[in-house]
Scaffold this motif. Structure first.
Motif, PDB file in Angstrom:
ATOM      1  N   ASP A   1      13.985  12.178  39.865  1.00 14.45           N
ATOM      2  CA  ASP A   1      14.952  12.320  40.956  1.00 14.45           C
ATOM      3  C   ASP A   1      15.695  13.659  40.908  1.00 14.45           C
ATOM      4  O   ASP A   1      16.510  13.956  41.768  1.00 14.45           O
ATOM      5  CB  ASP A   1      15.940  11.156  40.960  1.00 14.45           C
ATOM      6  CG  ASP A   1      16.758  11.060  39.675  1.00 14.45           C
ATOM      7  OD1 ASP A   1      16.334  11.630  38.642  1.00 14.45           O
ATOM      8  OD2 ASP A   1      17.809  10.407  39.695  1.00 14.45           O
TER       9      ASP A   1
ATOM     10  N   ASP B   1      16.100  20.252  47.448  1.00 16.62           N
ATOM     11  CA  ASP B   1      15.701  19.991  48.830  1.00 16.62           C
ATOM     12  C   ASP B   1      16.190  21.146  49.690  1.00 16.62           C
ATOM     13  O   ASP B   1      17.079  21.901  49.296  1.00 16.62           O
ATOM     14  CB  ASP B   1      16.338  18.702  49.351  1.00 16.62           C
ATOM     15  CG  ASP B   1      15.873  17.462  48.613  1.00 16.62           C
ATOM     16  OD1 ASP B   1      14.867  17.532  47.877  1.00 16.62           O
ATOM     17  OD2 ASP B   1      16.520  16.416  48.775  1.00 16.62           O
TER      18      ASP B   1
ATOM     19  N   ARG C   1      10.536  18.370  42.647  1.00 21.71           N
ATOM     20  CA  ARG C   1      11.107  17.274  41.877  1.00 21.71           C
ATOM     21  C   ARG C   1      10.518  17.345  40.477  1.00 21.71           C
ATOM     22  O   ARG C   1       9.387  17.773  40.294  1.00 21.71           O
ATOM     23  CB  ARG C   1      10.754  15.904  42.463  1.00 21.71           C
ATOM     24  CG  ARG C   1      11.465  15.543  43.725  1.00 21.71           C
ATOM     25  CD  ARG C   1      12.945  15.213  43.451  1.00 21.71           C
ATOM     26  NE  ARG C   1      13.614  14.726  44.640  1.00 21.71           N
ATOM     27  CZ  ARG C   1      14.192  15.513  45.543  1.00 21.71           C
ATOM     28  NH1 ARG C   1      14.183  16.817  45.388  1.00 21.71           N
ATOM     29  NH2 ARG C   1      14.792  14.992  46.585  1.00 21.71           N
TER      30      ARG C   1
ATOM     31  N   TYR D   1      19.914  21.964  48.871  1.00 21.05           N
ATOM     32  CA  TYR D   1      20.672  20.829  48.360  1.00 21.05           C
ATOM     33  C   TYR D   1      20.154  20.461  46.980  1.00 21.05           C
ATOM     34  O   TYR D   1      18.953  20.247  46.807  1.00 21.05           O
ATOM     35  CB  TYR D   1      20.508  19.646  49.321  1.00 21.05           C
ATOM     36  CG  TYR D   1      21.201  18.383  48.902  1.00 21.05           C
ATOM     37  CD1 TYR D   1      22.554  18.193  49.179  1.00 21.05           C
ATOM     38  CD2 TYR D   1      20.508  17.374  48.247  1.00 21.05           C
ATOM     39  CE1 TYR D   1      23.190  17.021  48.808  1.00 21.05           C
ATOM     40  CE2 TYR D   1      21.143  16.196  47.872  1.00 21.05           C
ATOM     41  CZ  TYR D   1      22.483  16.024  48.156  1.00 21.05           C
ATOM     42  OH  TYR D   1      23.112  14.868  47.787  1.00 21.05           O
TER      43      TYR D   1
ATOM     44  N   SER E   1      19.485  17.973  44.160  1.00 20.26           N
ATOM     45  CA  SER E   1      19.302  16.533  44.031  1.00 20.26           C
ATOM     46  C   SER E   1      19.422  16.144  42.564  1.00 20.26           C
ATOM     47  O   SER E   1      18.585  16.532  41.747  1.00 20.26           O
ATOM     48  CB  SER E   1      17.929  16.130  44.580  1.00 20.26           C
ATOM     49  OG  SER E   1      17.659  14.773  44.335  1.00 20.26           O
ATOM     50  N   SER E   2      20.464  15.413  42.248  1.00 23.97           N
ATOM     51  CA  SER E   2      20.729  14.959  40.892  1.00 23.97           C
ATOM     52  C   SER E   2      20.924  16.168  39.967  1.00 23.97           C
ATOM     53  O   SER E   2      21.863  16.907  40.139  1.00 23.97           O
ATOM     54  CB  SER E   2      19.639  14.014  40.390  1.00 23.97           C
ATOM     55  OG  SER E   2      20.082  13.340  39.232  1.00 23.97           O
TER      56      SER E   2
END
Length: 193
Positions: A110, A114, A133, A161, A163-164
């Motif tokens: 995860d 992005d 990812r 962005y 992500s995690s």
């Protein structure tokens, strides 16, 4: 970009007898255009860059932008173009956005990066697109994506962005962002009616 259908134009083939009948028609065109025929519309290597709005989970260093999720709401995870770019005159060609990306740490499935496009200066954004990812390695990898036609407007923007990537030592990097245009070669026209 291969396998892209460009718009048609008119052409006339003469000296066909009026009583002729077409039994079959075949057309196959395969070619590519040199990188040198691309026009650079935007370029940023993050050296003294002021082209970006950075959320608190992003930092711009000398030569790259780095992301790591520490805390905060959704806005802290975003890196977005500060000013709109006018792409409206390139709607008949191909516009591509590209950058170099890499990561540090032991990323999980995860963790990643992005991006999304806006056609209205950042008021609304399209669906997020996954750039990567999990582990992609610490060597720079070039990523390229064609900008969909609905975003070729006078108020184009791109945003990233994180992500995690909240674990210790987990970082994502981007550098050398380019937006390029390649206009169609209208000097060669084929059409079969």
């Amino acid at each position: 970009i291969r396998d892209q259908l460009l718009s048609s134009s008119d052409a006339v083939v003469s000296d066909i007898p009026s009583d002729a009948e077409v039994e079959a028609a075949y057309l196959y065109w395969s070619a590519w255009r040199a990188e040198s025929s691309k026009t650079i519309l935007f370029s940023d290597s993050f050296t003294g860059s002021t082209d970006w709005n950075t959320g608190s989970n992003w930092e711009i260093n000398s030569g790259y932008a780095r992301s790591h999720y520490g805390s905060g709401d959704e806005s802290t995870r975003r890196l977005t173009m500060r000013d709109s770019l006018n792409l409206s005159s390139h709607s008949s060609g191909t516009v591509t956005v590209s950058w170099e990306q890499w990561e540090d740490g032991a990323l999980e499935s995860d963790d990643g990066l992005d991006f999304a496009f806006s056609a209205d200066g950042g008021n609304t954004w399209g669906d997020s697109i996954v750039a990567f990812r999990d582990d992609i390695g610490s060597s720079r990898v070039t990523y390229a994506y064609p900008v969909p036609a609905q975003y070729l407007t006078a108020d184009f923007r791109i945003g990233f962005y994180v992500s995690s990537m909240s674990g210790s030592g987990e970082y994502g990097y981007i550098d050398n962002i380019k937006i390029t245009a390649m206009v169609p070669d209208t000097s060669v026209v084929f059409e079969i009616d």
